[in-house]
Write an enzyme that holds these catalytic residues in place. Structure first.
Site, mmCIF file in Angstrom:
data_model
loop_
_atom_site.group_PDB
_atom_site.id
_atom_site.type_symbol
_atom_site.label_atom_id
_atom_site.label_comp_id
_atom_site.label_asym_id
_atom_site.label_seq_id
_atom_site.Cartn_x
_atom_site.Cartn_y
_atom_site.Cartn_z
ATOM 1 C CG ASN A 24 -1.809 1.149 1.362
ATOM 2 O OD1 ASN A 24 -1.794 2.039 0.499
ATOM 3 N ND2 ASN A 24 -2.602 1.178 2.412
ATOM 4 N NE ARG B 76 -6.133 1.979 -0.051
ATOM 5 C CZ ARG B 76 -6.362 2.576 1.095
ATOM 6 N NH1 ARG B 76 -5.467 2.547 2.039
ATOM 7 N NH2 ARG B 76 -7.497 3.190 1.282
ATOM 8 C CG HIS C 225 -12.105 5.301 2.845
ATOM 9 N ND1 HIS C 225 -12.653 6.477 3.277
ATOM 10 C CD2 HIS C 225 -10.776 5.438 2.967
ATOM 11 C CE1 HIS C 225 -11.686 7.321 3.636
ATOM 12 N NE2 HIS C 225 -10.528 6.700 3.459
ATOM 13 C CG LEU D 213 -15.073 7.928 11.623
ATOM 14 C CD1 LEU D 213 -15.659 8.246 13.001
ATOM 15 C CD2 LEU D 213 -15.539 8.952 10.589
ATOM 16 C CG ASN E 28 -4.450 10.202 9.142
ATOM 17 O OD1 ASN E 28 -4.628 10.968 10.097
ATOM 18 N ND2 ASN E 28 -3.458 9.332 9.101
ATOM 19 N NE ARG F 39 -7.449 13.417 2.361
ATOM 20 C CZ ARG F 39 -7.643 12.112 2.189
ATOM 21 N NH1 ARG F 39 -8.718 11.672 1.561
ATOM 22 N NH2 ARG F 39 -6.794 11.231 2.661
ATOM 23 C CG ASP G 252 -2.665 12.376 15.486
ATOM 24 O OD1 ASP G 252 -3.392 11.998 16.421
ATOM 25 O OD2 ASP G 252 -1.848 11.639 14.909
ATOM 26 N N GLY H 209 -12.377 5.702 14.505
ATOM 27 C CA GLY H 209 -13.575 4.892 14.763
ATOM 28 C C GLY H 209 -13.293 3.703 15.658
ATOM 29 C CD GLU I 109 -8.200 0.264 4.266
ATOM 30 O OE1 GLU I 109 -7.502 0.476 5.278
ATOM 31 O OE2 GLU I 109 -8.516 1.152 3.479
HETATM 32 P P1 ADP Z 1 -5.002 6.202 7.827
HETATM 33 O O1 ADP Z 1 -6.238 6.792 7.237
HETATM 34 O O2 ADP Z 1 -3.758 6.971 7.495
HETATM 35 O O3 ADP Z 1 -4.863 4.697 7.650
HETATM 36 P P2 ADP Z 1 -5.716 5.597 10.570
HETATM 37 O O4 ADP Z 1 -6.877 4.762 10.181
HETATM 38 O O5 ADP Z 1 -4.581 4.944 11.260
HETATM 39 O O6 ADP Z 1 -5.154 6.471 9.388
HETATM 40 O O7 ADP Z 1 -6.279 6.773 11.517
HETATM 41 C C1 ADP Z 1 -5.470 7.796 11.970
HETATM 42 C C2 ADP Z 1 -6.276 8.666 12.918
HETATM 43 O O8 ADP Z 1 -6.698 7.855 14.027
HETATM 44 C C3 ADP Z 1 -5.470 9.822 13.507
HETATM 45 O O9 ADP Z 1 -6.263 10.996 13.539
HETATM 46 C C4 ADP Z 1 -5.204 9.343 14.932
HETATM 47 O O10 ADP Z 1 -5.076 10.409 15.822
HETATM 48 C C5 ADP Z 1 -6.473 8.578 15.211
HETATM 49 N N1 ADP Z 1 -6.321 7.700 16.375
HETATM 50 C C6 ADP Z 1 -5.560 6.601 16.505
HETATM 51 N N2 ADP Z 1 -5.650 6.116 17.787
HETATM 52 C C7 ADP Z 1 -6.488 6.953 18.447
HETATM 53 C C8 ADP Z 1 -6.986 7.015 19.784
HETATM 54 N N3 ADP Z 1 -6.638 6.112 20.692
HETATM 55 N N4 ADP Z 1 -7.820 8.023 20.096
HETATM 56 C C9 ADP Z 1 -8.167 8.949 19.186
HETATM 57 N N5 ADP Z 1 -7.751 8.942 17.922
HETATM 58 C C10 ADP Z 1 -6.915 7.969 17.547
#
Ligand code: ADP
Length: 397
Positions: free
Chosen positions: A9, A94, A182, A210, A212, A242, A284, A331, A380
């Site tokens: 990926n 991907r 997604h 939910l 990034n 975004r 973040d 999420g 994924e």
């Molecule tokens: P990507 O879309 O790059 O694969 P992820 O699915 O890993 O990203 O999601 C990243 C997001 O998840 C970031 O905003 C991160 O802060 C949030 N995140 C990860 N762990 C937690 C947590 N314990 N509490 C709140 N947010 C979290």
């Protein structure tokens, strides 16, 4: 000798990888995963085994740069040196955009890659980076079967109405329509739901991816009916950096009044907006939840508000709502965001079970809740490995 499928990926500055043994006890079994990141700034490589134990780590010197080809060479060397008894039989990738033609995963021949390249204008920030590793692997090992799996494909089941913009036909014919993204995450969730939540699997369900990037998918009986992302992955929900949905008049205003050009507007909409832009602190979610700052609070308020507004839109497309499923980084891990969304959406009939939510589910709504709520971990990479296995079985023997 165990046959192994590698999943790649690739993004602009990172390559995530997973390797799966095709003959695991329950089918595909994770062997190792990791990533090469910071390719053009401060490259780092890290790898873990299936239990999350670190098995490899490397950092390059300050100012050193790693191109995708060198990162893939490093991953290949790592797999060779740590994969005794493993035989790589196929590579799955991907790919963000399959356009109108690729509505299923496909063997990534040179002709297919050339055609996928023509879709680059539809996903300029992702598509070229997704295709690069396919070409690199083909150069290193021309006989290695490779499969491209698309983020758009799962949404091919949407009706023409759900895919249309109110644009003249001549523009629509150029491919300007809603695609949705997604899809590999949603497809995995759809495949997992019958076991975890049979009613949600068969009903009118909204899945909230939910991470990034963030989007909602309205699913009926496990099939995509509508989604918040449209022509590009900047539409819909507010995300890490975004904007999500934006009055198109804003773009014209930026262009006319501020004299911004297309690249500057792209940078604003994709990289400087969302949680980062609104808070001025970070994109973040963890950082914002921990920040004692009114701007962080407002950014989170807007994030939750936008999810709930769009939840209404997805439920309208489904003519009702039976279940909500949370997945991806935020999420899966943020009980607080889930609680706030469920509280705000209580009028739909969602009644949160606080203790279950704190535990992370899988069911986080009370037994009497009219609409059930769930946390389901997405995967994924496993979805890509499944498609790769299905398309290449027999090809390597
Ligand atoms: P990507 O879309 O790059 O694969 P992820 O699915 O890993 O990203 O999601 C990243 C997001 O998840 C970031 O905003 C991160 O802060 C949030 N995140 C990860 N762990 C937690 C947590 N314990 N509490 C709140 N947010 C979290």
């Amino acid at each position: 000798m165990a046959d192994v499928i590698l999943v790649l990926n690739a993004g602009s500055s990172s390559i995530k990888f997973c390797a799966f043994d095709v003959n695991g006890p329950d089918g595909l079994a994770l062997v190792t995963h990791g990533q090469a990141e910071g390719l053009f700034s401060s490259p780092r490589f890290i790898a873990f085994d299936a239990h999350g134990q670190k098995t490899g780590e490397h950092a390059w010197g300050d100012g050193e740069k790693l191109r995708h080809a060198e990162a893939i060479a490093h991953i290949a060397d790592f797999l060779r040196s740590h994969g005794e008894g493993h035989r790589l039989v196929a590579v799955g990738h991907r790919v963000v955009h399959g356009g109108a033609r690729f509505t299923q995963p496909v063997l990534a021949t040179a002709d297919v890659v050339a055609e996928l390249d023509t879709l680059t204008p539809l996903a300029p920030l992702h598509q070229p980076h997704n295709l690069k590793p396919i070409r690199i692997v083909a150069e290193r090992n021309p006989s290695m079967p490779q499969v491209a799996c698309f983020d758009t494909a799962f949404h091919a089941t949407q009706a023409p109405l759900a895919q249309a913009f109110a644009l003249p036909e001549s523009v629509t014919k150029m491919g300007v329509r809603r695609y949705g993204f997604h899809g590999l995450s949603y497809e995995y969730i759809a495949s997992a739901l019958p076991r975890i939540a049979p009613d949600a699997a068969a009903g009118r369900t909204v899945v909230a991816h939910l991470g990034n990037g963030a989007s909602l998918c309205a699913m009926l009986d496990g099939k995509s009916v509508a989604s918040t992302m449209g022509f590009t992955a900047v539409d819909g929900l507010m995300m890490g950096t975004r904007t999500g949905s934006l009055d198109p008049g804003v773009v014209l205003y930026l262009f006319d009044e501020l004299g911004m050009n297309a690249r500057e507007i792209e940078d604003l909409l994709y990289r400087r907006s969302g949680l980062l832009g609104v808070s001025g602190i970070s994109g973040d979610m963890r950082a914002l939840l921990a920040a004692d700052d009114p701007r962080a609070r407002f950014a989170i308020d807007l994030y939750v508000y936008r999810i709930c507004r769009e939840l209404g839109s997805m439920a309208a497309a489904l003519h009702g709502l039976d279940a909500v499923v949370f997945t991806a980084g935020i999420g899966e891990h943020s009980a607080e965001i889930r609680r706030r969304v469920c509280d705000e959406a209580r009028w739909w009939g969602i009644e949160l079970d606080d203790a279950a939510n704190e535990r992370g589910g899988p069911r986080i709504s009370t037994a009497s809740s009219k609409v059930s709520a769930w946390v389901v971990l997405t995967n994924e990479e496993l979805m890509i490995a499944r498609h790769t296995l299905a398309l290449t079985q027999g090809a390597s023997t």
